[in-house]
Write a protein that holds these residues in place. Structure first.
Motif, short mmCIF file in Angstrom:
data_model
loop_
_atom_site.label_atom_id
_atom_site.label_comp_id
_atom_site.label_asym_id
_atom_site.label_seq_id
_atom_site.Cartn_x
_atom_site.Cartn_y
_atom_site.Cartn_z
N SER A 189 0.82 -1.21 0.00
CA SER A 189 0.00 0.00 0.00
C SER A 189 0.86 1.27 0.00
O SER A 189 0.37 2.35 0.28
CB SER A 189 -0.91 0.01 1.23
N SER A 190 2.15 1.12 -0.31
CA SER A 190 3.05 2.26 -0.26
C SER A 190 2.77 3.23 -1.40
O SER A 190 2.56 2.83 -2.54
CB SER A 190 4.51 1.79 -0.34
N TYR A 191 2.79 4.51 -1.05
CA TYR A 191 2.65 5.55 -2.07
C TYR A 191 4.02 5.89 -2.65
O TYR A 191 4.15 6.19 -3.83
CB TYR A 191 2.02 6.80 -1.46
N VAL A 192 5.04 5.84 -1.79
CA VAL A 192 6.42 6.06 -2.22
C VAL A 192 7.24 4.83 -1.87
O VAL A 192 7.19 4.34 -0.75
CB VAL A 192 7.03 7.31 -1.52
N GLN A 193 7.98 4.32 -2.86
CA GLN A 193 8.88 3.19 -2.63
C GLN A 193 10.27 3.58 -3.12
O GLN A 193 10.47 3.85 -4.31
CB GLN A 193 8.39 1.96 -3.40
N ILE A 194 11.21 3.60 -2.19
CA ILE A 194 12.59 3.97 -2.50
C ILE A 194 13.44 2.72 -2.31
O ILE A 194 13.51 2.17 -1.21
CB ILE A 194 13.08 5.10 -1.57
N ASP A 195 14.07 2.27 -3.39
CA ASP A 195 14.75 0.98 -3.37
C ASP A 195 16.21 1.14 -3.78
O ASP A 195 16.53 1.33 -4.96
CB ASP A 195 14.03 0.01 -4.32
N ALA B 143 13.04 4.67 -7.66
CA ALA B 143 11.98 5.23 -6.81
C ALA B 143 10.67 5.14 -7.57
O ALA B 143 10.60 5.43 -8.77
CB ALA B 143 12.29 6.68 -6.46
N VAL B 144 9.64 4.73 -6.86
CA VAL B 144 8.29 4.61 -7.42
C VAL B 144 7.36 5.50 -6.60
O VAL B 144 7.36 5.44 -5.37
CB VAL B 144 7.79 3.15 -7.39
N ASP C 108 22.46 3.62 -0.91
CA ASP C 108 21.57 2.51 -0.57
C ASP C 108 20.41 2.94 0.33
O ASP C 108 20.21 2.40 1.42
CB ASP C 108 22.37 1.38 0.08
N ILE C 109 19.65 3.93 -0.12
CA ILE C 109 18.49 4.40 0.64
C ILE C 109 17.29 3.52 0.32
O ILE C 109 16.90 3.38 -0.85
CB ILE C 109 18.16 5.87 0.29
N ASN C 110 16.73 2.93 1.36
CA ASN C 110 15.55 2.08 1.22
C ASN C 110 14.47 2.58 2.17
O ASN C 110 14.68 2.63 3.38
CB ASN C 110 15.88 0.62 1.53
N THR D 125 18.96 16.38 -0.66
CA THR D 125 19.23 15.69 -1.92
C THR D 125 18.19 14.62 -2.18
O THR D 125 17.69 14.47 -3.31
CB THR D 125 20.64 15.07 -1.89
N LEU D 126 17.84 13.86 -1.15
CA LEU D 126 16.82 12.82 -1.31
C LEU D 126 15.50 13.43 -1.72
O LEU D 126 14.80 12.92 -2.61
CB LEU D 126 16.67 12.04 0.00
N LEU D 127 15.14 14.55 -1.10
CA LEU D 127 13.88 15.21 -1.44
C LEU D 127 13.89 15.69 -2.89
O LEU D 127 12.90 15.55 -3.62
CB LEU D 127 13.64 16.38 -0.49
N LYS D 128 15.02 16.25 -3.32
CA LYS D 128 15.12 16.72 -4.70
C LYS D 128 15.03 15.57 -5.69
O LYS D 128 14.44 15.71 -6.77
CB LYS D 128 16.43 17.49 -4.90
N CYS D 129 15.59 14.44 -5.33
CA CYS D 129 15.47 13.25 -6.19
C CYS D 129 14.01 12.82 -6.32
O CYS D 129 13.53 12.50 -7.42
CB CYS D 129 16.32 12.12 -5.65
#
Length: 261
Positions: free
Chosen positions: A6-12, A69-70, A30-32, A53-57
């Motif tokens: 049910s994830s809206y954001v998936q960072i793999d 990222a999905v 390796d951000i998950n 940086t993560l937010l900008k990505c």
């Protein structure tokens, strides 16, 4: 922990590398992280750990170097649909009125201003800016300008709201007021929110989960579920339960050599 199904954001396995003549700079490694639809997640960590940086990505403003990222079921290949973003600075245009600054979001999305003018006025009223619609940014205080930037991000009722330390430069009373208003809007709209802050107290107060990051390179070192009842009055920050969460986060950062106890 967010349910992946049910994830809206998936960072793999996301990584971000900045090439440099003096050697590559690894900003993220390796951000998950999975964020459920309607969840409020905050990220805390020292300067230089890659939070922004993560937010900008995720906003599609920076390309991902590795991993994926999905967002809302779609692999990220640019700004995601139904996105609102609030930056550290309000980035208002000084030659436009406050109302026109808020309506700028409609122009970016090629929507009719007339269809959203009423909503813009309602948002400004809700954030204490009623009567300031025709003022210019240079006529407002820093707190009022940041309120206007939040109104702009919310104009088109985005499903995903990314906020990069939006209250960091504000005085304590204004910050508390905006924390309360943000939680009211979030609880009434079921938006998915990823919020960056340097304040451990703010992160615990706002969030369902707090993500802890460390530098060298930027990585997630812990994710803490915040089991406190909602709605949360500001007074909850004085409770023993709240203090236990902040103490746990501070202690973990102290173990990493980031904070002193």
């Amino acid at each position: 922990m967010a349910d992946t199904a049910s994830s809206y954001v998936q960072i793999d396995g996301v990584g971000k590398v900045y090439p440099s003549p003096r050697g590559d700079v690894v900003a993220l490694q390796d951000i998950n992280l999975d964020i459920a639809s309607g969840e409020f997640v905050s990220i805390v960590g020292p300067s230089g750990c890659g939070k922004s940086t993560l937010l900008k990505c995720l906003a599609g403003l920076e390309p991902i170097s590795s991993g994926s990222a999905v967002v809302a079921g779609k692999h990220l290949a640019g700004p995601p649909d139904s996105l609102g973003m609030v930056f550290q600075r309000d980035v208002l245009l000084d030659w436009r009125t406050i109302l026109d600054n808020v309506l700028l979001q409609a122009e970016f999305l090629r929507l009719r201003r007339s269809d959203l003018k009423g909503r813009a006025a309602q948002l400004l009223q809700r954030f204490g800016l009623g009567g300031y619609e025709e003022r210019y940014p240079w006529e407002l205080s820093g707190g009022m300008r940041q309120r206007a930037s939040i109104c702009r991000a919310l104009l088109c009722d985005p499903e995903l709201l990314l906020m990069d330390e939006p209250f960091g430069a504000l005085d304590a009373m204004t910050r508390d007021d905006l924390n309360l208003e943000l939680t009211r809007i979030w609880q009434g709209s079921a938006k998915t929110v990823l919020f960056i802050t340097h304040s451990i107290t703010e992160a615990v107060y706002l969030s369902d989960r707090v993500v802890m990051m460390s530098r060298g390179p930027g990585r997630i070192v812990d994710v803490i579920d915040i089991d406190l009842p909602r709605p949360r009055p500001l007074a909850i920050r004085e409770s023993a339960e709240f203090g236990a969460y902040t103490q746990r986060i501070r202690h973990h950062f102290a173990e990493l050599g980031i904070l002193k106890e």
